[in-house]
Design a protein around this motif. Structure first.
Motif, short mmCIF file in Angstrom:
data_model
loop_
_atom_site.label_atom_id
_atom_site.label_comp_id
_atom_site.label_asym_id
_atom_site.label_seq_id
_atom_site.Cartn_x
_atom_site.Cartn_y
_atom_site.Cartn_z
N VAL A 162 47.19 44.33 38.37
CA VAL A 162 46.84 43.49 39.19
C VAL A 162 46.20 42.54 38.73
O VAL A 162 45.00 43.27 39.52
CB VAL A 162 47.57 43.77 40.45
N TRP A 163 46.02 41.11 38.79
CA TRP A 163 45.07 40.39 38.22
C TRP A 163 45.02 39.19 39.56
O TRP A 163 46.21 38.92 39.78
CB TRP A 163 45.09 39.76 37.09
N ARG A 164 44.04 38.85 40.29
CA ARG A 164 43.80 38.01 40.98
C ARG A 164 42.29 37.11 40.49
O ARG A 164 41.45 38.02 40.37
CB ARG A 164 44.35 37.63 42.59
N ASP A 183 39.51 35.78 32.01
CA ASP A 183 39.25 36.00 30.87
C ASP A 183 40.75 37.42 30.40
O ASP A 183 40.41 38.06 29.88
CB ASP A 183 37.76 37.39 31.64
N ALA A 184 41.22 36.39 30.10
CA ALA A 184 42.60 37.30 29.82
C ALA A 184 43.10 37.57 28.59
O ALA A 184 43.35 38.41 28.47
CB ALA A 184 43.71 36.52 30.28
N ASP A 185 42.04 37.16 27.92
CA ASP A 185 42.11 37.60 26.44
C ASP A 185 40.93 38.61 25.90
O ASP A 185 41.12 38.92 25.12
CB ASP A 185 41.67 36.61 25.67
N GLU A 186 40.52 38.85 27.16
CA GLU A 186 39.23 40.56 26.76
C GLU A 186 39.58 41.37 27.59
O GLU A 186 40.99 41.92 27.89
CB GLU A 186 38.26 40.42 27.99
N LEU A 187 39.61 41.96 25.52
CA LEU A 187 40.31 43.24 25.65
C LEU A 187 40.49 44.15 26.96
O LEU A 187 39.50 44.89 27.12
CB LEU A 187 40.12 44.21 24.33
N ARG A 222 50.85 37.99 28.26
CA ARG A 222 50.01 39.06 27.68
C ARG A 222 48.83 39.06 28.86
O ARG A 222 48.24 38.26 28.81
CB ARG A 222 49.91 39.54 26.27
N LEU A 223 47.78 40.13 29.16
CA LEU A 223 46.70 40.46 29.38
C LEU A 223 45.74 41.71 29.28
O LEU A 223 46.19 42.71 29.06
CB LEU A 223 46.86 40.61 30.83
#
Length: 351
Positions: A143-145, A166-170, A214-215
């Motif tokens: 879960v992201w906040r 920073d949703a593109d950081e693997l 995607r995250l």
């Protein structure tokens, strides 16, 4: 099964739509009494941190780490249930075990089959211990906040803003395709559902939160209506349905009335996380239940109309003045609000 000296609890099949509380790990007498004082009837235990080596949630210093090789024992699970029932409540479900418990199952990693074996044993043991529901998600990135904002009266509410995420950081070393996640999910259902059916344990699928495409390089598979339809029809079973998190569905911007009617008429709503948000992805805040996107009373009426008869709990709530980490004050507001709506609805129906 009731403990000695207590009134027997009715089976879930005999129960109406009702309110409880959850999202804690240790069912202490104090916490359970608080749920009872709010008028709750059931609890859910969220076990996402029980692989903490300093955490002891069983009696007699018995540690049962979910990150170890062994599943929870029947005795340990039965003890959890009986501790809840001793306070006049029902243990409705265990949900949200640690991502590490089945991360390789979700991502097709080298420990997949070993982790599946542990999941199967846990579900068998839950059935034998009399715990009827296993809530799970399919979100390796978790879960992201991204922060907090001030709501009415200075209450704090959590926020997700994709621009700050920073949703593109693997998060798992590489990009994963949607096809991979579906293949892994279908393999999981093929392996787990027959075990759940035999054990008499119902699986309840939670949406991705937030429901972005995607995250961290990982698809958020359960981000929309169509993907949930695919999951429920891939392998139809009386022992598989939805943890209907209304807040997550509100984040999606999907038509909630259609969602509830579709899955409700198929008898696939297992229990409900009753919360709401303001806004939809890519940005939303988790506001008070009476200030969100949808008409909460109309949704409650629709749940009743499709004959939903399960448990509803507050999900994430605002952090009120002098609140605790569990937001016990925010949860009290939400439990009272839902109970009031239920009372009003039943009163209208009896006229």
């Amino acid at each position: 099964m009731a403990t000695e000296g207590s009134e027997p609890l009715p089976s879930r099949a005999e129960l109406p739509m009702r309110v409880g509380a959850g999202q804690f790990m240790d069912p202490t007498s104090e916490r359970l009494r608080y749920v009872k004082q709010l008028g709750g009837s059931d609890v859910l235990l969220n076990m996402y941190q029980v692989d903490d080596p300093d955490y002891e949630h069983m009696p007699d210093d018995e540690r049962v780490p979910l990150s170890g090789e062994d599943a929870w024992s029947v005795d340990a699970l039965r003890d959890l249930r009986e501790r809840v029932e001793a306070e006049g409540l029902r243990l409705n479900a265990i949900e949200n075990v640690p991502v590490s418990y089945y991360e390789d199952v979700m991502l097709g990693g080298p420990e997949r089959d070993g982790q599946l074996g542990r999941l199967k044993e846990t579900i068998r043991n839950m059935g034998e211990a009399g715990i009827p529901i296993f809530g799970y998600h399919w979100a390796p990135a978790g879960v992201w906040r991204t922060g907090w904002e001030t709501a009415r009266g200075g209450a704090e509410v959590s926020v997700f803003d994709a621009d700050a995420a920073d949703a593109d950081e693997l998060t798992h070393g590489r990009e994963y395709s949607e096809a991979e996640l579906w293949e892994n999910y279908e393999y999981f259902l093929d392996e787990i559902l027959p075990v759940a059916e035999q054990a008499g344990v119902t699986l309840a699928l939670h949406p991705s939160d937030p429901p972005m495409e995607r995250l961290g390089g990982v698809p958020q598979l359960f981000r929309n209506f169509e993907n949930f339809k695919r999951a429920m029809t891939y392998r139809e079973s009386d022992y598989h349905g939805l943890d209907l998190c209304l807040g997550c569905w509100s984040e999606m911007g999907e038509p909630l009335d259609e969602v509830v009617r579709y899955f409700g008429e198929r008898d696939e709503i297992v229990y409900v996380h009753f919360r709401d948000v303001s806004g939809t992805v890519p940005r939303f805040s988790e506001d008070f239940l009476d200030e969100g996107n949808y008409d909460e009373y109309a949704l409650l009426q629709l749940l009743d109309e499709v004959d939903f008869s399960g448990l509803m709990i507050p999900d994430h709530t605002p952090h009120l003045e002098d609140d605790t980490d569990w937001e016990h004050r925010g949860r009290a507001f939400t439990v009272g609000y839902i109970r009031g709506m239920l009372r009003a609805m039943r009163s209208d129906q009896s006229r």
